[in-house]
Design an enzyme around this catalytic site. Structure first.
Site, PDB file in Angstrom:
ATOM      1  N   ALA A  56       0.798  -1.230   0.000  1.00 39.67           N
ATOM      2  CA  ALA A  56       0.000   0.000   0.000  1.00 39.67           C
ATOM      3  C   ALA A  56       0.838   1.291   0.000  1.00 39.67           C
ATOM      4  O   ALA A  56       0.645   2.144  -0.877  1.00 39.67           O
ATOM      5  CB  ALA A  56      -0.966  -0.046   1.182  1.00 39.67           C
ATOM      6  N   ASP A 229      -3.898  -2.372   4.063  1.00 40.55           N
ATOM      7  CA  ASP A 229      -4.133  -1.597   2.837  1.00 40.55           C
ATOM      8  C   ASP A 229      -5.093  -0.448   3.077  1.00 40.55           C
ATOM      9  O   ASP A 229      -5.173   0.480   2.279  1.00 40.55           O
ATOM     10  CB  ASP A 229      -4.659  -2.507   1.731  1.00 40.55           C
ATOM     11  CG  ASP A 229      -3.532  -3.412   1.255  1.00 40.55           C
ATOM     12  OD1 ASP A 229      -3.328  -4.478   1.865  1.00 40.55           O
ATOM     13  OD2 ASP A 229      -2.816  -3.011   0.315  1.00 40.55           O
ATOM     14  N   ASN A 239      -6.517  -6.114   4.422  1.00 45.82           N
ATOM     15  CA  ASN A 239      -5.141  -6.549   4.113  1.00 45.82           C
ATOM     16  C   ASN A 239      -5.235  -7.773   3.200  1.00 45.82           C
ATOM     17  O   ASN A 239      -6.340  -8.249   2.876  1.00 45.82           O
ATOM     18  CB  ASN A 239      -4.358  -6.847   5.402  1.00 45.82           C
ATOM     19  CG  ASN A 239      -2.857  -6.965   5.150  1.00 45.82           C
ATOM     20  OD1 ASN A 239      -2.271  -6.114   4.473  1.00 45.82           O
ATOM     21  ND2 ASN A 239      -2.226  -8.010   5.657  1.00 45.82           N
TER      22      ASN A 239
HETATM   23  O1  MRU Z   1      -1.568  -7.092  -3.482  1.00 48.21           O
HETATM   24  P1  MRU Z   1      -0.443  -6.507  -2.688  1.00 48.21           P
HETATM   25  O2  MRU Z   1       0.787  -7.348  -2.740  1.00 48.21           O
HETATM   26  O3  MRU Z   1      -0.180  -5.052  -3.037  1.00 48.21           O
HETATM   27  O4  MRU Z   1      -0.968  -6.533  -1.177  1.00 48.21           O
HETATM   28  C1  MRU Z   1      -0.156  -5.986  -0.188  1.00 48.21           C
HETATM   29  C2  MRU Z   1      -0.629  -6.194   1.186  1.00 48.21           C
HETATM   30  O5  MRU Z   1      -1.700  -6.682   1.428  1.00 48.21           O
HETATM   31  C3  MRU Z   1       0.251  -5.657   2.273  1.00 48.21           C
HETATM   32  O6  MRU Z   1       0.139  -6.444   3.422  1.00 48.21           O
HETATM   33  C4  MRU Z   1      -0.184  -4.223   2.609  1.00 48.21           C
HETATM   34  O7  MRU Z   1      -0.190  -3.446   1.443  1.00 48.21           O
HETATM   35  C5  MRU Z   1       0.681  -3.582   3.615  1.00 48.21           C
HETATM   36  S1  MRU Z   1       2.279  -3.157   2.941  1.00 48.21           S
HETATM   37  C6  MRU Z   1       3.087  -2.218   4.094  1.00 48.21           C
END
Ligand code: MRU
Length: 335
Positions: A56, A229, A239
């Site tokens: 995110a 997220d 998340n």
């Molecule tokens: O689909 P992604 O890989 O972008 O998903 C990411 C996540 O779910 C992470 O846990 C979240 O963005 C936190 S990153 C600090």
């Protein structure tokens, strides 16, 4: 390129170089550390959609740079904004960061937009460091933590969110141990988190997502720590898919469940998890694995990329302002 730099730090996952963005292509890891150099809107959109940049806060920083660069190149700000904001719906960091850059542009023109994008990156970097310090204070020597997906330096420049306390513990000689759930279908846990831990020399073990219940039942986890997220006004979060399972399991086995996040992930305009738009991705991410079909042609797949966790399953939130033990405490965060 040496990914670990001088002090075991990964090269920045996202950085601005004039009117282009240098970004680690996360789809190539762990086999290849490939740095992309991108400079136009079509490349920016593709990079976010295909998860070359992901996590995110990293998406937020990347979006901020993208919008500022598009504006500086003479593209209409509203057009660039709407193309970028629609690339991925769940992580609110993207919208939050784009809003800030657009407001800066309206106030001070293209130069102000670039300056604001740089400020956002520095702000997230500072937050991640503070999250590490606050979070590390929760855990003792040799703590055994379970994390899901990747919330490390790749996902949030420069230290990550959920992994930042782990890095802090490691550099203070407290020898943390990390269980890494592989995170089907795109393997952010085994491909990215395990890579980040490996290059820093942090003890860890990868396990399949389905092994987490048994792991907890065996008493091998002291706490769960994940990123987010989006964090809603009532403390619910979104998340990576599979986070809800871990939260329910943690409750069932009386294990603390922590969520670490910087202000870019805070969405006080979203009342609760039910209002978070959940990205549903294509079926091939499930049906094809390593180039081979792992489900029959005729079988339909459902591929939600995120789930939501209700606040009552969350023990505490680790923020750059400190550890907030109750969702009501989130009201101290800026609106
Ligand atoms: O689909 P992604 O890989 O972008 O998903 C990411 C996540 O779910 C992470 O846990 C979240 O963005 C936190 S990153 C600090």
């Amino acid at each position: 390129m040496d990914p670990t730099g001088a002090h075991g730090k990964i090269a920045p996952s996202v950085s601005r170089d004039g009117l282009s963005i240098k970004v680690i292509d996360q789809t190539a890891l762990p086999s290849l550390l490939r740095i992309l150099d991108l400079s136009d809107i079509a490349e920016f959109e593709e990079c976010i959609r295909s998860l070359r940049v992901r996590g995110a806060p990293a998406i937020g920083v990347f979006g901020a740079f993208s919008l500022a660069i598009c504006i500086s190149n003479g593209m209409g700000p509203d057009d660039a904004y709407s193309r970028l904001v629609s690339t991925r719906p769940t992580a609110v960091d993207l919208r939050n960061c784009l809003d800030l850059v657009l407001a800066a542009f309206r106030e001070g023109g293209p130069e102000a937009a670039l300056t604001e994008a740089d400020r956002i990156r520095e702000d997230i970097e500072r937050s991640c460091k503070a999250i590490g310090e606050h979070g590390a204070a929760l855990f003792g020597e040799g703590v055994r933590l379970l994390t899901h997906c990747n919330a490390g330096a790749l996902a949030a420049p420069d230290l990550g969110t959920a992994l930042s306390p782990i890095f802090h513990l490691h550099s203070s000689g407290k020898r943390p141990f990390v269980w890494v759930s592989e995170t089907r279908p795109l393997m952010q846990g085994s491909r990215l988190t395990a890579w980040e831990l490996s290059i820093r020399g942090i003890s860890h073990r990868v396990l399949v997502d389905a092994a987490c219940a048994f792991l907890m039942r065996k008493g091998l986890v002291d706490a769960v720590i994940v990123g987010a997220d989006r964090v809603c006004a009532n403390g619910d979060i979104a998340n990576k898919i599979g986070t809800l399972d871990k939260a329910i399991l943690a409750k069932g086995f009386s294990i603390p469940f922590y969520v670490a996040f910087p202000m870019s992930t805070w969405d006080p305009t979203c009342p609760s998890g039910e209002h978070i738009p959940i990205e549903v991705r294509g079926p091939s991410e499930i049906a094809v694995c390593g180039g081979e079909r792992v489900a029959p042609d005729g079988s339909e797949c459902w591929n939600p990329a995120f789930d939501t966790v209700p606040a009552e399953l969350i023990t505490a939130y680790i923020t750059d302002r400190g550890v907030l033990k109750r969702p009501g405490k989130l009201s101290i965060l800026p609106r």
